[in-house]
Design a protein around this motif. Structure first.
Motif, short mmCIF file in Angstrom:
data_model
loop_
_atom_site.label_atom_id
_atom_site.label_comp_id
_atom_site.label_asym_id
_atom_site.label_seq_id
_atom_site.Cartn_x
_atom_site.Cartn_y
_atom_site.Cartn_z
N ARG A 1 5.41 11.41 1.00
CA ARG A 1 4.67 10.37 0.27
C ARG A 1 5.51 9.11 0.20
O ARG A 1 6.70 9.17 -0.06
N TRP A 2 4.83 7.98 0.40
CA TRP A 2 5.52 6.70 0.31
C TRP A 2 4.69 5.77 -0.54
O TRP A 2 3.67 5.24 -0.10
N ARG A 3 5.12 5.57 -1.78
CA ARG A 3 4.38 4.73 -2.72
C ARG A 3 4.87 3.29 -2.64
O ARG A 3 6.07 3.02 -2.79
N GLY A 4 3.95 2.37 -2.42
CA GLY A 4 4.28 0.96 -2.37
C GLY A 4 5.24 0.59 -1.26
O GLY A 4 6.00 -0.37 -1.39
N VAL B 1 -2.79 9.62 -2.35
CA VAL B 1 -1.35 9.79 -2.42
C VAL B 1 -0.94 10.60 -3.64
O VAL B 1 0.10 11.27 -3.65
N THR C 1 0.84 -1.20 0.00
CA THR C 1 0.00 0.00 0.00
C THR C 1 0.87 1.25 0.00
O THR C 1 2.05 1.21 0.37
N SER C 2 0.26 2.35 -0.42
CA SER C 2 0.93 3.64 -0.43
C SER C 2 0.24 4.57 0.56
O SER C 2 -0.95 4.42 0.84
#
Length: 474
Positions: free
Chosen positions: A408-411, A376, A309-310
């Motif tokens: 932001r933290w994607r994946g 996000v 998840t992000s």
């Protein structure tokens, strides 16, 4: 050591400079001094999601701000790095949290440890649950135990405590830890303690009371649990900087390909070859799968199939006199059934000293996750607007924040879905059959900082055991 094309070689190449990769490199430095090591980080800095920003007197953590001490790996590492005197405890005066109930913050009942209540009184008195919900929760003591097979966290919690307790208490507490959907998360992979309680005692309530009696304590309070968390006085960047100062790190070094080369490995890093006797892959699952695709397609497919998840974190600073709520806790969680735009909020300057200037407060707002991934991708201004609006509604904040920082933290958060342990067992077996290759990361056996440290150090210990003698260099 050099490869045939003239690229510089090392004994151990560690791909990925997050906390797992850094911990692996440091452990090799401790136990295998003769091995040359390099950490290859594709991004501009080491540390992965861990990082600290100082701005206008505020200290802002970009992701995790603490780690638990009853899982010893992170605190032991800090002490070995000389950071023991930099560890700070949470404020003992406000060790509680809240849950949103119909737009209001209600205290989480004292003694509730995620989904196991150890005190009767607070559960009876709470305004979070209806009379029916409390009666259904009380029935947990007499329900039959399950089979012990893996099931979703949601299924387990509803089966033991009922739908209302799950929706109003357990889901927001569990969901906030993984920014995920408990309908898909595995109870055996994420919280096996509670499954063991059911199997051993037939009831989580009975198990908690038995544990309290065995400990000679009246109850296991949730406030005491908050005391198990520590942070670093200068933020998590102190840990990252201490590690990066001890081990060789190459930033902006993208590993484009990994392939076998005799008994060792050949890496293509920014288009240039590098030779290594051993490799530790300490990247997120999708990147790891890409590197392994031509080496073991089955392992690559299993790793690449781990969902993530992000999330976004909006850190907001306010003058304390512009916040109506007393902030007499560490933060709050938001149930899905409240249908709000945020997952939770953390009162950073209440948890730890030194996070905000005198007379100000720092609040971190979490959003995105499995239920609202599209948030996000919103721009910074929109995320700050959403976070500010939610805090105005829930905490009575007034005016624009004095500070706004968006991370932001994607994946970045792997999801341990039902069947995860079987998946990891197969991956582990297949990787173990490949000489000179190890994997580490938060997708294996725990997402918190301590388990990431353990993952990296375990990988390093296996490398050292296989490579007891240093490589011959020419």
């Amino acid at each position: 050591m050099r490869d045939e094309t003239g690229g510089a070689g090392v004994d151990v190449a560690i791909i990925g400079g997050g906390i797992s990769g850094l911990a692996a490199a440091n452990r090799l430095r401790e136990v295998a001094l003769g091995l040359s090591t390099v950490v290859l980080e594709a991004g501009p800095r080491a540390g992965g999601v861990l990082g600290t920003i100082r701005r206008d007197g505020f200290l802002v953590e970009q992701s995790a701000d603490s780690f638990i001490t009853n899982v010893p790996y992170a605190i032991d590492l800090c002490r070995r790095l000389g950071l023991g005197d930099r560890l700070i405890s949470t404020d003992p005066n406000h060790r509680r949290s809240f849950v949103v109930r119909r737009g209001r913050l209600e205290p989480i009942p004292d003694g509730l440890v995620i989904m196991a209540p150890s005190k009767v009184g607070p559960m009876v008195a709470t305004r979070i649950l209806s009379v029916f919900g409390k009666l259904r929760l009380a029935m947990e003591r007499v329900l039959p135990r399950g089979s012990g097979a893996d099931e979703s966290l949601a299924s387990f919690a509803r089966r033991r405590f009922g739908r209302e307790t799950y929706n109003r208490l357990i889901q927001p507490l569990v969901g906030g830890m993984y920014t995920g959907d408990p309908e898909r998360l595995s109870v055996k992979a994420t919280m096996p303690r509670f499954l063991d309680m059911e199997q051993q005692h037939g009831s989580l309530i009975k198990a908690m009371r038995a544990a309290a009696k065995a400990d000679g304590a009246k109850n296991e309070g949730s406030g005491a649990r908050y005391g198990l968390f520590v942070g670093l006085e200068g933020g998590t960047s102190e840990l990252v900087d201490a590690l990066a100062g001890r081990v060789p790190v190459r930033a902006d070094a993208k590993v484009e390909r990994l392939e076998r080369d005799g008994e060792g490995w050949r890496l293509i890093v920014n288009g240039e070859p590098m030779a290594a006797r051993s490799v530790v892959i300490a990247t997120p699952p999708k990147a790891a799968a890409g590197l392994l695709r031509d080496i073991d397609s089955e392992a690559a497919g299993l790793i690449g199939g781990i969902p993530s998840t992000s999330s976004a974190i909006v850190s907001l600073g306010y003058r304390r006199d512009r916040i109506a709520h007393p902030l007499d806790g560490f933060g709050f969680v938001v149930p899905f059934v409240e249908r709000r735009d945020i997952l939770s909020g953390s009162f950073s300057s209440v948890k730890f000293a030194g996070r905000a200037p005198e007379g100000s407060a720092l609040i971190r707002v979490f959003m995105g996750g499995a239920k609202r991934p599209e948030l996000v991708d919103a721009d910074d201004a929109e995320l700050v607007r959403i976070a500010s609006s939610e805090l105005a509604s829930l905490l009575g904040t007034r005016g624009e924040p004095d500070l706004a920082v968006v991370s932001r933290w994607r994946g970045a958060m792997p999801q341990y879905e039902v069947g995860h342990l079987d998946r990891i067992a197969t991956i582990t077996d297949r990787i173990a059959a490949i000489p000179g290759l190890e994997v580490a990361g938060n997708w294996l056996a725990g997402v918190g900082v301590p388990m990431c440290v353990k993952s990296g150090e375990d990988a390093a210990n296996r490398v050292a055991a296989r490579r007891a003698e240093p490589a011959e260099r020419v």
